[in-house]
Scaffold this active site. Structure first.
Site, PDB file in Angstrom:
ATOM      1  N   GLY A 184     -10.285  -3.125   2.936  1.00 16.24           N
ATOM      2  CA  GLY A 184      -9.376  -3.029   4.073  1.00 16.24           C
ATOM      3  C   GLY A 184      -9.520  -1.711   4.824  1.00 16.24           C
ATOM      4  N   ASP A 185      -8.471  -1.354   5.528  1.00 17.63           N
ATOM      5  CA  ASP A 185      -8.489  -0.145   6.362  1.00 17.63           C
ATOM      6  C   ASP A 185      -8.223   1.135   5.565  1.00 17.63           C
ATOM      7  OD1 ASP A 185      -5.861  -1.238   5.918  1.00 17.63           O
ATOM      8  OD2 ASP A 185      -5.094   0.285   7.294  1.00 17.63           O
ATOM      9  N   THR A 236      -0.215   1.242   6.861  1.00 18.12           N
ATOM     10  CA  THR A 236      -0.061   0.086   5.977  1.00 18.12           C
ATOM     11  C   THR A 236       0.140  -1.140   6.843  1.00 18.12           C
ATOM     12  OG1 THR A 236       1.238  -0.971   4.254  1.00 18.12           O
ATOM     13  CG2 THR A 236       2.438   0.531   5.708  1.00 18.12           C
ATOM     14  N   GLY A 237      -0.540  -2.217   6.474  1.00 13.56           N
ATOM     15  CA  GLY A 237      -0.433  -3.428   7.267  1.00 13.56           C
ATOM     16  C   GLY A 237      -1.663  -4.281   7.091  1.00 13.56           C
ATOM     17  N   ARG A 248     -13.870  -7.631  -0.561  1.00 14.34           N
ATOM     18  CA  ARG A 248     -13.216  -7.328   0.722  1.00 14.34           C
ATOM     19  C   ARG A 248     -12.634  -5.909   0.667  1.00 14.34           C
ATOM     20  NH1 ARG A 248      -7.832  -5.597   2.145  1.00 14.34           N
ATOM     21  NH2 ARG A 248      -7.426  -6.252   4.274  1.00 14.34           N
ATOM     22  N   THR A 272       0.828  -1.209   0.000  1.00 14.90           N
ATOM     23  CA  THR A 272       0.000   0.000   0.000  1.00 14.90           C
ATOM     24  C   THR A 272       0.861   1.257   0.000  1.00 14.90           C
ATOM     25  OG1 THR A 272      -1.800  -1.111   1.101  1.00 14.90           O
ATOM     26  CG2 THR A 272      -1.630   1.236   1.509  1.00 14.90           C
TER      27      THR A 272
END
Ligand code: ASP
Length: 307
Positions: A205-206, A226-227, A203, A175
């Protein structure tokens, strides 16, 4: 002009130094440097933080080295579904897109959502319709094809496994993101991603979720994460740094340390974040072996990958 500052990231993770050939390292460093300089040039010309973060993230989206825009990972259906967000700290306005396809620069679309839609987060087909209406640059599927990402997908294709962006022996989050402080004292943050390889069911993500992967507030800080997105969502990671500063009076460094090293690990939250406060202090922290990152402030430019 003294306090203008910018930081960017191109993902974090379990990076293997021996897998990084000198040529590859030079390519990553070159791309990071180009992106941070592009953003800094906007600030140095008196431009707004929001313009600087968009400019920097666009450079990273256009590079196939990172999991955002060109180079985004493959979904289980063999498509590319991208998420992005942008936020300005002066008035807490924000825009985001989730699961968008064929948009060359998702961060630019997120900016248009903020300015022209009357909403904060648009997704999927609706976001694409909006993109079309706004005449943002679109690209065909071919543009997003990258052999490395394709090979990564082949390893898990047909299974239910969702993988991080990786190369052999590595597990990384590719990211991209940026945070900036302009000469007027305003903060902004932006994040853009292709998410996880072989993801299903649209899906998300954050990264496009305000407060989880992206947050900016002139009162405290600007953050891009990022993660492992699921953990960052559950931790409301970016906003938590803001909250520790706003309600507990912690410094940026201490607030980031608590979130990255104490709150995220129990949730399997591997990764990191870039953070910038209203005084121009920059903190680039991660709980894994490396994070592709760069910064420019009054002390000059620094590009780094490992600790
Ligand atoms: N946080 C991103 C996501 O979960 C992944 C990444 O940082 O590379 O979608």
């Amino acid at each position: 002009m003294e306090k203008i500052a910018i930081a960017i990231h191109g993902g974090a993770g379990t990076l293997d130094p021996s897998a990084l050939t000198p040529e590859k390292e030079a390519a990553y460093r070159g791309a990071l440097s180009a992106a941070v300089r592009r953003g800094h040039a906007v600030l140095a010309a008196g431009g707004a933080a929001i313009d600087a973060v968009e400019a920097a993230v666009r450079v990273l989206e256009d590079s196939p080295l990172f999991n955002a825009g060109k180079g985004a990972v493959f979904t289980a259906e063999g498509t590319h579904e991208m998420d992005a967000a942008i936020m300005q700290g002066s008035d807490l306005r924000a825009g985001a897109v989730a699961s968008v396809q064929n948009v060359k620069n998702p961060v630019a679309l997120a900016r248009l959502v903020m300015e022209k839609s009357g909403h904060v987060l648009l997704s999927g087909r609706g976001a694409f319709e909006f993109a079309h209406k706004q005449k943002v640059e679109l690209e065909d599927d071919e543009y997003f094809f990258d052999q490395l990402r394709y090979d990564q997908w082949q390893e898990v294709r047909g299974s239910t496994e969702t993988r991080l962006d990786h190369s052999t022996g590595e597990k990384k989050f590719g990211t991209v993101g940026a945070v900036a402080l302009d000469a007027q004292g305003h903060l902004a943050a932006a994040t853009s991603t292709g998410g996880m390889t072989n993801k299903r069911w649209q899906r998300i993500g954050d990264s496009p979720v305000v407060g989880a992967g992206t947050y900016a507030n002139d009162a405290t800080c600007a953050i891009s994460c990022t993660g492992n997105g699921e953990a960052f969502l559950r931790a409301v990671a970016a906003h938590d740094v803001h909250a520790l500063m706003a309600y507990k009076g912690l410094s940026l460094e201490e607030a980031v340390r608590i979130v990255v090293h104490e709150k995220l690990p129990p949730l399997d939250g591997e990764g990191g974040m870039i953070a910038l406060d209203k005084h121009g202090n920059i903190v680039l922290d991660f709980n894994c072996t490396g994070m592709y990152r760069a910064r420019i402030d009054r002390r000059g430019e620094v590009v780094a990958i490992f600790r």
